[in-house]
Scaffold this motif. Sequence first.
Motif, short mmCIF file in Angstrom:
data_model
loop_
_atom_site.label_atom_id
_atom_site.label_comp_id
_atom_site.label_asym_id
_atom_site.label_seq_id
_atom_site.Cartn_x
_atom_site.Cartn_y
_atom_site.Cartn_z
N ASP A 160 0.84 -1.19 0.00
CA ASP A 160 0.00 0.00 0.00
C ASP A 160 0.88 1.26 0.00
OD1 ASP A 160 0.88 0.40 2.62
OD2 ASP A 160 -1.04 -0.12 3.53
N LYS A 161 0.24 2.40 0.08
CA LYS A 161 0.97 3.68 0.00
C LYS A 161 1.96 3.87 1.14
CE LYS A 161 -2.59 6.50 2.24
NZ LYS A 161 -3.52 5.62 2.79
N VAL A 200 0.21 -5.94 1.41
CA VAL A 200 -1.23 -6.17 1.33
C VAL A 200 -1.47 -7.65 1.04
CG1 VAL A 200 -3.35 -5.63 0.05
CG2 VAL A 200 -1.72 -3.82 0.59
N ILE A 201 -0.90 -8.15 -0.03
CA ILE A 201 -0.95 -9.58 -0.33
C ILE A 201 0.44 -10.01 -0.79
CG2 ILE A 201 -3.40 -9.64 -0.89
CD1 ILE A 201 -2.66 -9.73 -3.85
N GLY A 202 0.70 -11.30 -0.68
CA GLY A 202 1.99 -11.84 -1.09
C GLY A 202 2.86 -12.25 0.08
N ILE A 245 16.67 -14.36 -1.35
CA ILE A 245 16.42 -13.26 -2.29
C ILE A 245 16.19 -11.99 -1.47
CG2 ILE A 245 14.87 -12.40 -4.08
CD1 ILE A 245 14.26 -15.37 -4.74
N GLN A 246 16.97 -10.97 -1.76
CA GLN A 246 16.91 -9.75 -0.96
C GLN A 246 15.99 -8.69 -1.54
OE1 GLN A 246 20.79 -8.37 0.08
NE2 GLN A 246 21.41 -10.35 0.90
N GLU A 247 15.70 -8.77 -2.82
CA GLU A 247 14.79 -7.81 -3.45
C GLU A 247 13.75 -8.57 -4.25
OE1 GLU A 247 16.57 -4.70 -5.71
OE2 GLU A 247 18.14 -4.35 -4.24
N VAL A 248 12.51 -8.16 -4.09
CA VAL A 248 11.42 -8.78 -4.86
C VAL A 248 10.60 -7.67 -5.52
CG1 VAL A 248 11.26 -10.85 -3.43
CG2 VAL A 248 9.93 -8.86 -2.82
N PRO A 249 10.07 -7.94 -6.71
CA PRO A 249 9.26 -6.92 -7.37
C PRO A 249 7.94 -6.72 -6.61
CG PRO A 249 9.25 -8.96 -8.64
CD PRO A 249 10.21 -9.15 -7.51
N THR A 250 7.47 -5.50 -6.60
CA THR A 250 6.20 -5.19 -5.93
C THR A 250 5.34 -4.31 -6.82
OG1 THR A 250 7.13 -3.23 -4.87
CG2 THR A 250 7.18 -5.28 -3.60
N LEU A 251 4.06 -4.33 -6.54
CA LEU A 251 3.11 -3.41 -7.14
C LEU A 251 2.57 -2.55 -6.01
CD1 LEU A 251 1.08 -5.81 -9.46
CD2 LEU A 251 2.80 -4.16 -10.15
N ARG A 252 2.61 -1.25 -6.20
CA ARG A 252 2.08 -0.33 -5.19
C ARG A 252 0.64 0.00 -5.57
NH1 ARG A 252 4.44 2.98 -1.51
NH2 ARG A 252 6.46 2.63 -2.46
N ILE A 253 -0.26 -0.20 -4.60
CA ILE A 253 -1.66 0.16 -4.81
C ILE A 253 -1.98 1.31 -3.86
CG2 ILE A 253 -2.48 -2.03 -5.75
CD1 ILE A 253 -3.30 -2.82 -2.94
N GLU A 254 -2.34 2.43 -4.44
CA GLU A 254 -2.57 3.63 -3.64
C GLU A 254 -4.01 4.10 -3.68
OE1 GLU A 254 0.24 6.47 -5.11
OE2 GLU A 254 1.90 5.55 -4.03
N GLN A 278 -11.41 -0.89 3.11
CA GLN A 278 -12.38 -1.97 2.86
C GLN A 278 -12.01 -2.75 1.60
OE1 GLN A 278 -15.87 0.48 2.80
NE2 GLN A 278 -16.48 -0.14 4.86
N GLU A 279 -11.56 -2.06 0.57
CA GLU A 279 -11.16 -2.73 -0.67
C GLU A 279 -9.89 -3.56 -0.45
OE1 GLU A 279 -12.84 0.28 -4.09
OE2 GLU A 279 -11.04 0.88 -2.97
#
Length: 53
Positions: free
Chosen positions: A3-4, A9-11, A23-32, A37-38
């Motif tokens: 999150d922001k 959030v998940i994963g 593994i020291q770095e993993v790709p992420t998706l930021r959801i802002e 509730q969502e």
Amino acid sequence: MIDKDNNLVIGHCRLEAAKSLGIQEVPTLRIENLTEQEIQALRLADNKLNESE
């Protein structure tokens, strides 16, 4: 997905697997743009997907 505030959030399982493999770095998706509730609904849906066969 994070999150922001950089909270996971998940994963969670994927992150723990990456840690166990060193593994020291993993790709992420930021959801802002999601409400709390969502985010909760997304977490529930992700958990349900992991329960299926």
